[in-house]
Design a protein around this motif. Structure first.
Motif, PDB file in Angstrom:
ATOM      1  N   GLU A  63       0.746  -1.164   0.023  1.00 16.88           N
ATOM      2  CA  GLU A  63      -0.316   0.279  -0.108  1.00 16.88           C
ATOM      3  C   GLU A  63       0.923   1.275   0.038  1.00 16.88           C
ATOM      4  OE1 GLU A  63      -3.333  -0.113   2.754  1.00 16.88           O
ATOM      5  OE2 GLU A  63      -3.775   2.109   2.430  1.00 16.88           O
ATOM      6  N   GLY A  64       0.431   2.134  -0.707  1.00 16.98           N
ATOM      7  CA  GLY A  64       1.245   3.547  -0.986  1.00 16.98           C
ATOM      8  C   GLY A  64       1.595   3.853  -2.137  1.00 16.98           C
ATOM      9  N   GLY A  65       1.873   5.017  -2.205  1.00 14.02           N
ATOM     10  CA  GLY A  65       2.781   5.637  -3.429  1.00 14.02           C
ATOM     11  C   GLY A  65       3.210   6.658  -3.236  1.00 14.02           C
ATOM     12  N   LYS A  66       3.640   7.554  -4.169  1.00 13.48           N
ATOM     13  CA  LYS A  66       4.297   9.147  -4.007  1.00 13.48           C
ATOM     14  C   LYS A  66       3.473   9.777  -3.029  1.00 13.48           C
ATOM     15  CE  LYS A  66       7.873  10.095  -6.401  1.00 13.48           C
ATOM     16  NZ  LYS A  66       9.043  10.726  -5.651  1.00 13.48           N
ATOM     17  N   PHE A  67       3.746  10.494  -2.009  1.00 14.52           N
ATOM     18  CA  PHE A  67       3.022  11.036  -1.107  1.00 14.52           C
ATOM     19  C   PHE A  67       2.302  12.241  -1.831  1.00 14.52           C
ATOM     20  CE2 PHE A  67       2.114  13.967   2.362  1.00 14.52           C
ATOM     21  CZ  PHE A  67       1.501  13.079   3.237  1.00 14.52           C
ATOM     22  N   ASN A 116      -0.515  -1.368  -4.556  1.00 10.62           N
ATOM     23  CA  ASN A 116      -1.845  -0.795  -3.761  1.00 10.62           C
ATOM     24  C   ASN A 116      -2.768  -2.087  -3.766  1.00 10.62           C
ATOM     25  OD1 ASN A 116      -1.567   1.664  -2.217  1.00 10.62           O
ATOM     26  ND2 ASN A 116      -1.672   2.484  -4.351  1.00 10.62           N
ATOM     27  N   GLU A 117      -2.563  -3.186  -3.418  1.00 12.60           N
ATOM     28  CA  GLU A 117      -3.372  -4.359  -3.218  1.00 12.60           C
ATOM     29  C   GLU A 117      -3.112  -5.206  -1.917  1.00 12.60           C
ATOM     30  OE1 GLU A 117      -2.766  -6.438  -6.829  1.00 12.60           O
ATOM     31  OE2 GLU A 117      -1.082  -7.750  -6.118  1.00 12.60           O
ATOM     32  N   TYR A 118      -4.209  -5.870  -1.801  1.00 16.14           N
ATOM     33  CA  TYR A 118      -4.176  -6.966  -0.452  1.00 16.14           C
ATOM     34  C   TYR A 118      -4.592  -8.367  -1.226  1.00 16.14           C
ATOM     35  CZ  TYR A 118      -4.673  -3.098   2.977  1.00 16.14           C
ATOM     36  OH  TYR A 118      -4.373  -2.053   3.704  1.00 16.14           O
ATOM     37  N   LEU A 119      -3.618  -9.179  -1.075  1.00 17.14           N
ATOM     38  CA  LEU A 119      -3.796 -10.596  -1.910  1.00 17.14           C
ATOM     39  C   LEU A 119      -3.784 -11.552  -0.823  1.00 17.14           C
ATOM     40  CD1 LEU A 119      -1.367 -10.908  -4.993  1.00 17.14           C
ATOM     41  CD2 LEU A 119      -3.783 -11.259  -4.901  1.00 17.14           C
ATOM     42  N   PHE A 120      -4.974 -12.375  -0.588  1.00 17.82           N
ATOM     43  CA  PHE A 120      -5.158 -13.188   0.449  1.00 17.82           C
ATOM     44  C   PHE A 120      -5.399 -14.588  -0.431  1.00 17.82           C
ATOM     45  CE2 PHE A 120      -6.691  -9.505   2.179  1.00 17.82           C
ATOM     46  CZ  PHE A 120      -6.238  -9.554   3.444  1.00 17.82           C
ATOM     47  N   TYR A 121      -4.384 -15.591   0.264  1.00 18.78           N
ATOM     48  CA  TYR A 121      -4.386 -16.856  -0.465  1.00 18.78           C
ATOM     49  C   TYR A 121      -5.008 -17.715   0.646  1.00 18.78           C
ATOM     50  CZ  TYR A 121      -0.997 -14.836  -3.580  1.00 18.78           C
ATOM     51  OH  TYR A 121      -0.316 -14.103  -4.579  1.00 18.78           O
ATOM     52  N   LYS A 144      -8.145  -4.157  -3.866  1.00 19.78           N
ATOM     53  CA  LYS A 144      -7.548  -2.941  -4.077  1.00 19.78           C
ATOM     54  C   LYS A 144      -7.733  -1.869  -3.272  1.00 19.78           C
ATOM     55  CE  LYS A 144      -5.857  -3.051  -8.183  1.00 19.78           C
ATOM     56  NZ  LYS A 144      -4.438  -3.184  -8.383  1.00 19.78           N
ATOM     57  N   VAL A 145      -6.593  -1.112  -2.757  1.00 20.69           N
ATOM     58  CA  VAL A 145      -6.540  -0.282  -1.778  1.00 20.69           C
ATOM     59  C   VAL A 145      -7.866   0.693  -2.136  1.00 20.69           C
ATOM     60  CG1 VAL A 145      -5.501   1.545  -0.492  1.00 20.69           C
ATOM     61  CG2 VAL A 145      -4.599  -0.682  -1.055  1.00 20.69           C
ATOM     62  N   GLN A 154     -16.260  -1.181  -2.557  1.00 20.10           N
ATOM     63  CA  GLN A 154     -17.321  -1.855  -2.863  1.00 20.10           C
ATOM     64  C   GLN A 154     -16.702  -2.582  -4.030  1.00 20.10           C
ATOM     65  OE1 GLN A 154     -18.648   1.650  -5.803  1.00 20.10           O
ATOM     66  NE2 GLN A 154     -20.235   0.771  -4.528  1.00 20.10           N
ATOM     67  N   HIS A 155     -15.362  -3.195  -4.040  1.00 18.69           N
ATOM     68  CA  HIS A 155     -14.943  -3.831  -5.096  1.00 18.69           C
ATOM     69  C   HIS A 155     -13.893  -5.180  -4.561  1.00 18.69           C
ATOM     70  CE1 HIS A 155     -14.251  -4.400  -9.713  1.00 18.69           C
ATOM     71  NE2 HIS A 155     -13.016  -5.021  -9.042  1.00 18.69           N
ATOM     72  N   LEU A 156     -14.370  -6.394  -5.173  1.00 17.86           N
ATOM     73  CA  LEU A 156     -13.249  -7.522  -4.922  1.00 17.86           C
ATOM     74  C   LEU A 156     -13.065  -8.213  -6.247  1.00 17.86           C
ATOM     75  CD1 LEU A 156     -14.329  -9.139  -1.448  1.00 17.86           C
ATOM     76  CD2 LEU A 156     -12.352  -7.930  -1.791  1.00 17.86           C
ATOM     77  N   GLU A 157     -11.954  -9.030  -6.114  1.00 16.80           N
ATOM     78  CA  GLU A 157     -11.796  -9.858  -7.123  1.00 16.80           C
ATOM     79  C   GLU A 157     -11.525 -11.283  -6.634  1.00 16.80           C
ATOM     80  OE1 GLU A 157      -9.241  -6.650 -10.360  1.00 16.80           O
ATOM     81  OE2 GLU A 157      -8.485  -8.075  -9.117  1.00 16.80           O
TER      82      GLU A 157
END
Lengths: 362, 364
Positions: A157-161, A240-245, A254-255, A259-262
């Motif tokens: 998570e994160g990017g250019k401030f 910017n993503e959380y991946l759960f295995y 996606k951060v 209301q969205h999931l894959e």
């Protein structure tokens, strides 16, 4: 506007108030649930843009002389001012919604919780991502093990401030004791604690060299065998993503996509990527409703929950005790921090980096 | 020596700060335009200055007590020109001795003709607005320093790469997602310079007396083709070069928005803009925002298996460069000898890429 609408005192008129609280409170004023009674900030220039949105609100420099009993006091000032303002408001009989991080230290946060207990007033913490439908869905998937047990996760998570900071206080270690971990890390660790409870072991490293960290990496392991890696950055664009295995599939959040999931479950040849909708499941029917809460609607919902708790209609979803948990984990990280290896530095630079990181002077 | 570094939060500025602080080479005062630019440099405990770089008075205050200024700030074409004047005037007010400016080899174009060197005449008719702005900025600085008290030394690097550089991140991303391509197989010359080598040249430009009033082309020691540059990154990522397509130089039609933007940024247009009714300006903005450059596609097509090739006008021109930019002048006058060889420079750059979490199996 109804006579029984809740009076709100907004403390701190900086960026978080301008971009999050103000539009939420405008919407809630229009609904009749709340009315903004006072705007508090030591800098009059900070108050002015908000005063245009709430012309009836008093403009004051500090909380001291305001009547606060039965009000909802929203604390959105810099973290080092959270504890004194919150404790004063609680003792005055107000309900407090304190923006994250709830305090600069665990000790301060525990004093705030104790003040809430002693006064019998409600203390809520602004960790609005728990209200994201995607985060609620993930909690369900983890707890119910719908795709099997969670085995591991990776979070970037994160990017250019890009936050429009109004002063350099956000980057001064003397004012704000932590960097990216204390900023976006609060949300990440709060969600992890909510989803998975306390980790069994934590390993933490960052790149602070006498100042605040811009990058950090955390390894977590859990009693049930699940393990995870978190990378946070203010420096470069992460995925910017959380991946759960899980045992039987992978889920991606996606951060900030509330209301969205894959999902790619075993047996699915393709990835299902879609919006979450409110729905009810009957014996022989699936009834879909409206699209679930958006990101801004989740922020509004958090305030609605505090208002409902004040009126005795709902339990408070994120009380002070919950806010302390992520702060405690953050303090644990800082206490055991190591300097990240920065392999592009020359040996001489790396040696100096270690010295600075351990508190030495260049 | 105390140095004010303008543009301390950019890719080059970040590494310069990091290197100088950790090596203790200079006392550095970072100067940035906004508080949010402090996020990465706040890793160190520093006496930073936040001010409007277009305001010479504010800048002069930030430069107080500094012996020299390094100008590494980037901006749009208009800003590039205005910053040159603003920074020079501020340096003069603050009685700064020397100003070292990071200009660009693009003043000669991305694919300069053979025999190009520092003495080659410059022009202001480049296809890319950035190049023209850099030419104008150099001319502004030459004009000001001809009668001013601040010595100016300018460096013209071409492809500056290293940790946090787009040449590393973008190329890696394209190699990983299959969209990387090379113009005519990438046999053209990549006039690259590793960021630490550029910093070494800056240090010399700051300290060598003969650097005053001079401009220098600077680069790495080795001659490297674009194919070799990509190969290094591909090898580290474990991607085969056969996935990198060879293409002919595409033609680049300027998007309508960019064409309108070029016209509105002209000084003469800026003067006329207040005379245009705000309703008409708003309407124009709405039209531009909704303008479709390409018509909607046909839905009745087979699914495409190949990822579209990605190149830009700048990259396409760079990959047609057949001239190794000389650096004899930098070697003779400054004593510049690049300290980091290409292979080591790429190793460090890719080690940074791995640090960000990107899978780079070729780097241990």
């Amino acid at each position: 506007m109804g006579n029984d609408s809740i009076s709100v005192v907004l403390v701190g008129c900086g960026a978080v108030s301008r971009f999050f609280y103000a539009p939420s409170l405008v919407a809630l004023e229009a609904s009749g649930l709340l009315k903004v009674e006072a705007l508090v900030d030591p800098a009059p220039a900070n108050i002015e843009p908000l005063a245009e949105l709430f012309p009836q609100a008093a403009k004051v420099a500090n909380l001291a002389n305001l009547p606060l009993a039965s009000r909802l006091v929203v604390i959105a000032s810099p973290p080092k001012f959270h504890a004194p303002a919150t404790i004063h408001a609680l003792k005055s009989g107000a309900t407090v919604l304190c923006e994250k991080p709830m305090a600069s230290t665990v000790a301060e946060a525990e004093t705030m919780v104790a003040a809430a207990r002693a006064s019998g007033s409600l203390l809520a913490v602004g960790l609005y991502k728990r209200f994201f439908p995607a985060c609620e869905a993930l909690k369900g998937l983890i707890e119910k093990e719908s795709l099997g047990k969670l085995q591991r996760f990776t979070i970037e998570e994160g990017g250019k401030f890009g936050w429009q900071a109004a002063s350099d206080s956000f980057f001064r270690k003397s004012v704000t004791p932590g960097g990216v971990l204390l900023d976006i890390g609060v949300h990440v660790l709060d969600l992890l604690l909510w989803w998975l409870d306390e980790p069994e072991a934590v390993r933490y490293e960052d790149d602070a060299m006498g100042g605040q960290e811009a990058n950090c990496r955390i390894e977590l392991t859990y009693r049930n065998g699940a393990r995870g890696e978190v990378r946070l950055s203010r420096d470069w664009q992460t995925r910017n993503e959380y991946l759960f295995y899980f045992e039987r599939g992978v889920v991606r959040y996606k951060v900030n996509e509330a209301q969205h999931l894959e999902i790619m479950a075993d047996g699915m040849p393709t990835l299902l990527s879609g919006s979450l909708q409110n729905a009810s499941r009957g014996e022989d029917r699936l009834r879909s409703g409206r699209v679930a809460r958006t990101n801004p609607q989740s922020f509004i919902e958090q305030i609605c929950n505090v208002a409902a708790a004040m009126q005795g209609r709902e339990p408070l979803r994120i009380p002070g005790e919950e806010g302390v948990r992520s702060l405690r984990l953050i303090e644990q990280c800082y206490a055991n921090r190591r300097l990240m290896a920065q392999p592009w530095l020359t040996p001489r630079e790396a040696e100096a980096a270690c010295r600075l990181s351990e508190g030495g002077v260049q | 020596m105390k140095i004010a570094l303008v543009g301390a939060s950019g890719f080059v500025g970040t590494r310069m700060m990091e290197k100088w602080l950790l090596e203790g080479s200079f006392e550095v005062v970072p100067v940035v335009r906004s508080y949010s630019s402090l996020a990465v440099m706040a890793r160190f405990d520093l006496p930073w200055q936040v001010c409007n770089v277009m305001d010479p008075a504010a800048l002069a205050k930030a430069f107080e007590g500094c012996d020299a200024v390094v100008h590494a700030a980037i901006g749009d074409p208009g800003q590039i020109e205005r910053m040159a004047e603003s920074i020079y005037r501020a340096a003069e007010t603050a009685r700064v001795r020397r100003l070292v400016v990071l200009s660009s080899a693009s003043v000669h174009g991305q694919a300069p003709p053979p025999s190009t060197d520092e003495t080659s005449p410059l022009h202001e008719r480049h296809a890319m607005a950035y190049n023209t702005a850099k030419v104008r900025a150099e001319r502004i600085l030459n004009r000001l320093s001809a009668s001013g008290s601040v010595e100016v030394s300018m460096l013209r690097p071409s492809v500056v790469y290293g940790p946090r550089s787009r040449w590393i991140t973008d190329t890696a991303r394209q190699l990983l997602d299959g969209s990387a391509c090379l113009i005519r197989g990438g046999e053209a010359i990549c006039n690259g310079i590793y960021v630490d080598n550029l910093i070494q040249a800056v240090e010399l430009a700051l300290t060598v007396p003969q650097a005053a009033g001079e401009v220098f082309l600077v680069g790495d020691a080795e001659l490297v083709t674009w194919r070799a540059f990509y190969q290094c990154i591909a090898d580290a990522l474990g991607v085969g070069m056969e996935s990198v397509r060879s293409i002919e130089p595409p033609t680049f039609a300027r998007p309508l928005k960019e064409r309108v933007g070029a016209i509105t940024s002209l000084p003469v247009t800026q003067k006329l803009l207040p005379l245009i009714p705000s309703k008409l300006k708003r309407l124009t903005k709405v039209v531009l925002a909704n303008w479709q450059e390409t018509p909607a596609g046909n839905a009745w097509t087979l699914p495409s298996l190949a990822t579209a090739c990605v190149t830009t006008e700048e990259l396409s021109l760079l990959q047609q460069c057949e001239w190794r930019l000389p650096m004899q002048k930098a070697q003779t006058v400054l004593g510049y000898q690049p300290g980091v060889p290409f292979n080591e420079a790429m190793r460090r750059s890719l080690a940074w890429l791995k640090f960000t979490g990107c899978p780079v199996p070729g780097i241990i």
